[in-house]
Enzyme design. Structure first.
Site, PDB file in Angstrom:
ATOM      1  N   GLU A 321      -2.934   6.087   5.810  1.00  0.00           N
ATOM      2  CA  GLU A 321      -4.317   5.701   5.522  1.00  0.00           C
ATOM      3  C   GLU A 321      -5.280   6.799   5.951  1.00  0.00           C
ATOM      4  O   GLU A 321      -6.338   6.985   5.339  1.00  0.00           O
ATOM      5  CB  GLU A 321      -4.649   4.384   6.220  1.00  0.00           C
ATOM      6  CG  GLU A 321      -5.913   3.714   5.689  1.00  0.00           C
ATOM      7  CD  GLU A 321      -6.075   2.294   6.189  1.00  0.00           C
ATOM      8  OE1 GLU A 321      -5.776   1.361   5.420  1.00  0.00           O
ATOM      9  OE2 GLU A 321      -6.496   2.119   7.354  1.00  0.00           O
ATOM     10  N   HIS A 350      23.760   3.594   9.479  1.00  0.00           N
ATOM     11  CA  HIS A 350      24.544   2.728   8.599  1.00  0.00           C
ATOM     12  C   HIS A 350      23.692   2.242   7.427  1.00  0.00           C
ATOM     13  O   HIS A 350      24.028   1.265   6.763  1.00  0.00           O
ATOM     14  CB  HIS A 350      25.098   1.551   9.397  1.00  0.00           C
ATOM     15  CG  HIS A 350      25.952   1.976  10.545  1.00  0.00           C
ATOM     16  ND1 HIS A 350      27.306   2.208  10.425  1.00  0.00           N
ATOM     17  CD2 HIS A 350      25.632   2.271  11.834  1.00  0.00           C
ATOM     18  CE1 HIS A 350      27.794   2.592  11.593  1.00  0.00           C
ATOM     19  NE2 HIS A 350      26.797   2.645  12.467  1.00  0.00           N
ATOM     20  N   LYS A 454      -9.432  -3.606  -2.851  1.00  0.00           N
ATOM     21  CA  LYS A 454     -10.126  -4.865  -2.570  1.00  0.00           C
ATOM     22  C   LYS A 454     -11.043  -5.247  -3.733  1.00  0.00           C
ATOM     23  O   LYS A 454     -11.139  -6.420  -4.116  1.00  0.00           O
ATOM     24  CB  LYS A 454     -10.948  -4.732  -1.288  1.00  0.00           C
ATOM     25  CG  LYS A 454     -10.120  -4.625  -0.018  1.00  0.00           C
ATOM     26  CD  LYS A 454     -11.043  -4.469   1.190  1.00  0.00           C
ATOM     27  CE  LYS A 454     -10.262  -4.324   2.482  1.00  0.00           C
ATOM     28  NZ  LYS A 454     -11.143  -4.133   3.646  1.00  0.00           N
TER      29      LYS A 454
END
Length: 528
Positions: A321, A350, A454
């Protein structure tokens, strides 16, 4: 390089902070001395920029704001007008927490609070969650759950799990503006759960917000159990050392003074205007080498400690950000950024280390090593070998295996996971982000892309309201294309389809007619 040359490079570039017991090893990053020398003018400016920021300059020009998260751990460096609020907020937190722990502040129908629901998103959740996972003891004074999304299932899981203890559960609501939809939604859903049990929500609620914010006004937060200041000059992703992070940490029994002290010690170390003797500058140097210009590598965070598993998520927001920007400070299109991902070692061995070693060489790794295995002695699970030895061996083996394939890495080593070391790690990356941003000439302290998302979400929900309104006026099923025309969105049939498909899967009265595999042929109606 030969083993001897690598050993010498390790010694030449090793950083050690005696006060913190912290090491930064950049010897497996293949930058040259000439490269470092070429960046000296940029670093000189970066160090000057950080001095100006801490002295109160407008470091976020797009929003005309000061950037003051460093002041939170050193109030004496803040402008005099801001110092009382920093000091008083910390005192308020400590006084409130002491009264909660003693039972002097308690819920109406229980002797003490037993649980916390923390409602917030972004930095208002990632920092508190990271610190909780890293530092909360096995038997904390309160337990905590986080509502950090607007997912109904997720909220139900938490609220139903606490159903029998809701009457002894404190709710912390964190929102700077009070207008963040996800936090508002979590607040309203949680209030509803309390009301269903006949509980008077204000007696359980604690606000962390700006004075006079939308939430402060609408909810009348002065009537709540408590209200704590949120500071306009502290961004969400750097807010862990503010009330956003310190309140929940203190309630969980974490030593917040040690957290602040560790951050302050690291701040002092990262003010040194010398790349080799500044751990944050060393990180910024490596990032510039790996990620700027012709190379755009990803940052893989590999903490070899279960308690640090959320560090990569925390750094995802802090780094991406802050540094993911379309334009530089001069208005040039640069598309800057570093992609961050990770999990924990040795689980990663793994999972995706296979690709790291043999797949695309599009990354550099950062190992986080914790030198102390546990409190107390360990049993030997093989002759002269403990489980902690296996974990250490896994880290060293992976580091070597990556280097054998010309995969670069940084190793940060800390003595143990305690509040002081966690504070130092947070501060280390705070400063590294700031220095790197200066090197590449971007604003690390705004997030226009987040605001764009937004805005688009708000437009989407407004379109949904128009769709429902249009369907209420229609008796017969209509095609998606016709519906799109009726709401003035003829070019957005796909969006219309996705809205009505979601509504149809929930008890909203919307019905889709036809073959679901052929969206263009569907018709839609509303059960009146």
């Amino acid at each position: 390089m030969t083993h001897q040359e690598l050993w010498q490079r390790y010694q030449d570039w090793l950083y050690f902070n005696e006060e913190l017991g912290l090491y930064v090893d950049v010897s497996r990053m293949n930058f040259s001395d000439e490269f470092v020398e070429s960046l000296q003018p940029k670093f000189a400016k970066a160090f000057q920029d950080m001095v100006a920021l801490e002295n109160g300059a407008i470091a976020n020009p797009d929003e005309n704001r000061q950037v003051g998260h460093y002041w939170l751990r050193a109030p004496e460096l803040a402008p005099k007008a801001l110092q009382p609020e920093i000091i008083d907020t910390l005192a308020h937190i400590e006084s409130f927490v002491a009264q909660v722990h003693s039972g002097a502040i308690r819920p109406p129908n229980a002797p003490k609070f037993t649980d916390i629901i923390s409602i917030g998103i972004g930095g208002s959740a990632l920092g508190p969650k990271f610190v909780d996972k890293a530092l909360t003891s096995d038997s904390p004074p309160l337990n905590i759950q986080f509502i950090d999304n607007t997912d109904p299932d997720g909220m139900d899981h938490i609220l139903n799990g606490l159903k029998d203890r809701l009457a002894s559960t404190m709710v912390i609501v964190i929102s700077k503006s009070g207008g963040t939809s996800e936090t508002r939604n979590g607040l309203l859903e949680t209030k509803h759960a309390y009301q269903k049990q006949g509980l008077d929500f204000p007696h359980y609620a604690v606000a962390i917000t700006l004075a006079g914010s939308k939430m402060d006004v609408v909810e009348n937060c002065d009537s709540w159990l408590a209200k704590f200041a949120m500071l306009d000059w502290v961004g969400g992703r750097t807010s862990e050392m503010s009330s956003v992070g310190l309140l929940s940490a203190a309630l969980l029994g974490i030593d917040i003074r040690a957290l602040l002290a560790g951050a302050k010690a690291m701040d002092i170390a990262t003010r040194v205007p010398n790349v080799k003797h500044n751990p944050a500058a060393l990180l910024a140097l490596c990032w510039y080498h790996a990620c700027h210009g012709g190379s755009h590598k990803n940052m893989v965070i590999l903490p070899y400690k279960d308690s640090l598993v959320l560090f990569s998520r925390y750094l995802q927001q802090l780094v991406m950000e802050s540094l993911g920007k379309e334009k530089d400070l001069d208005g040039n299109i640069v598309h800057e950024g570093i992609t961050v991902y990770g999990n924990k070692g040795s689980t990663d061995q793994h999972a995706y280390v296979q690709q790291l070693r043999e797949g695309a060489a599009d990354f550099f790794a950062t190992f986080i090593e914790v030198l102390e295995d546990r409190t107390g002695a360990s049993i030997e699970i093989e002759p002269d070998v403990t489980t902690g030895d296996f974990l250490s061996g896994a880290l060293q083996g992976t580091r070597q295996a990556l280097y054998d394939k010309q995969r670069e890495s940084i190793t940060i080593s800390v003595p143990r996971v305690d509040a002081r070391c966690v504070g130092a790690l947070i501060a280390l990356y705070d400063r590294a982000v700031g220095l790197y941003a200066s090197l590449v000439n971007i604003n690390a302290y705004h997030q226009p892309g987040v605001e764009a998302g937004k805005k688009a979400a708000t437009e989407f929900l407004e379109l949904q309201r128009q769709i429902l309104s249009a369907l209420k006026a229609i008796e017969q099923p209509i095609s998606l294309a016709t519906l799109a025309e009726k709401v003035g969105a003829a070019d957005e049939v796909e969006t219309i389809y996705k809205v009505v498909r979601h509504l149809a899967m929930n008890p909203r009265g919307i019905v889709l007619h036809g073959n679901l595999a052929k969206p263009a042929e569907l018709t839609v109606s509303l059960n009146h």
